[in-house]
Design a protein around this motif. Structure first.
Motif, short mmCIF file in Angstrom:
data_model
loop_
_atom_site.label_atom_id
_atom_site.label_comp_id
_atom_site.label_asym_id
_atom_site.label_seq_id
_atom_site.Cartn_x
_atom_site.Cartn_y
_atom_site.Cartn_z
N LEU A 193 16.59 84.42 60.16
CA LEU A 193 18.02 84.46 60.49
C LEU A 193 18.33 83.50 61.63
O LEU A 193 19.30 82.74 61.57
CB LEU A 193 18.42 85.89 60.86
N ALA A 194 17.51 83.51 62.66
CA ALA A 194 17.72 82.63 63.81
C ALA A 194 17.65 81.16 63.39
O ALA A 194 18.46 80.34 63.84
CB ALA A 194 16.69 82.92 64.90
N MET A 195 16.70 80.82 62.52
CA MET A 195 16.61 79.44 62.06
C MET A 195 17.82 79.05 61.22
O MET A 195 18.30 77.91 61.29
CB MET A 195 15.30 79.22 61.29
N GLY A 196 18.34 79.98 60.45
CA GLY A 196 19.57 79.72 59.70
C GLY A 196 20.73 79.45 60.63
O GLY A 196 21.56 78.55 60.38
N LEU A 197 20.80 80.19 61.72
CA LEU A 197 21.87 79.96 62.71
C LEU A 197 21.70 78.61 63.40
O LEU A 197 22.68 77.93 63.69
CB LEU A 197 21.88 81.10 63.74
N ILE A 198 20.45 78.21 63.65
CA ILE A 198 20.20 76.90 64.26
C ILE A 198 20.68 75.79 63.33
O ILE A 198 21.35 74.85 63.76
CB ILE A 198 18.69 76.73 64.58
N ILE A 199 20.35 75.90 62.05
CA ILE A 199 20.79 74.89 61.09
C ILE A 199 22.31 74.86 61.01
O ILE A 199 22.93 73.78 61.03
CB ILE A 199 20.18 75.16 59.70
N ASP A 203 9.28 86.43 60.31
CA ASP A 203 9.92 87.64 59.79
C ASP A 203 11.43 87.38 59.62
O ASP A 203 11.93 86.28 59.87
CB ASP A 203 9.65 88.83 60.71
N PHE A 204 12.15 88.43 59.21
CA PHE A 204 13.58 88.27 58.95
C PHE A 204 14.37 87.79 60.17
O PHE A 204 15.19 86.88 60.04
CB PHE A 204 14.19 89.58 58.40
N GLY A 234 16.76 72.02 67.96
CA GLY A 234 16.92 72.91 66.81
C GLY A 234 16.03 72.55 65.64
O GLY A 234 15.31 73.40 65.11
N PHE A 235 16.05 71.29 65.26
CA PHE A 235 15.23 70.89 64.11
C PHE A 235 13.76 70.84 64.47
O PHE A 235 12.90 71.01 63.60
CB PHE A 235 15.76 69.60 63.49
N GLY A 236 13.45 70.66 65.75
CA GLY A 236 12.06 70.76 66.19
C GLY A 236 11.53 72.18 66.02
O GLY A 236 10.42 72.40 65.53
N ILE A 237 12.34 73.15 66.39
CA ILE A 237 11.96 74.56 66.23
C ILE A 237 11.70 74.88 64.76
O ILE A 237 10.68 75.49 64.40
CB ILE A 237 13.06 75.50 66.79
N ILE A 238 12.60 74.46 63.91
CA ILE A 238 12.45 74.74 62.48
C ILE A 238 11.24 74.01 61.91
O ILE A 238 10.45 74.59 61.16
CB ILE A 238 13.75 74.35 61.73
#
Length: 109
Positions: free
Chosen positions: A91-97, A86-87, A67-71
């Motif tokens: 949003l997906a990164m917010g869900l990962i966090i 994009d949005f 997760g943090f690798g993706i971000i």
């Protein structure tokens, strides 16, 4: 209580972000300096991840690493390659966090 595994995990995540972010600059591994950086970063990444999993349950360590690798790679791609998420990506990164925080705070693994 402090868990040294999270230091190993942080080192692993930072190394993975570095390696992944600079793959494009290796020019298909024709740039020796960038190629050495990527290979070294991935070597350190997996060494540190192995150490982290000695202290942290595999499921938690791997999910946080992914997760943090993706971000991190997304943030670096914004800086290095001027890519703009994009949005839906934001949003997906917010869900990962959110998932990482929930798993860390509430999991009994």
């Amino acid at each position: 209580m402090f868990n040294v595994g999270f230091l190993w995990l942080a080192l692993s995540i930072c190394s993975e972000i570095t390696g992944t972010s600079y793959i494009k600059k290796t020019n298909n591994f024709r740039n020796p300096a960038m190629s050495a950086l990527v290979i070294g970063a991935y070597s350190l990444c997996y060494f540190a991840l192995t150490k982290a999993m000695g202290y942290i349950p595999v499921g938690i360590a791997y999910s946080l690493w992914c997760g943090f690798g993706i971000i991190g790679v997304t943030i670096f791609s914004m800086i290095l390659y001027k890519q703009k998420p994009d949005f839906p990506a934001m949003l997906a990164m917010g869900l990962i966090i959110t998932g990482g925080v929930i798993m860390n705070v509430f999991s009994q693994m």
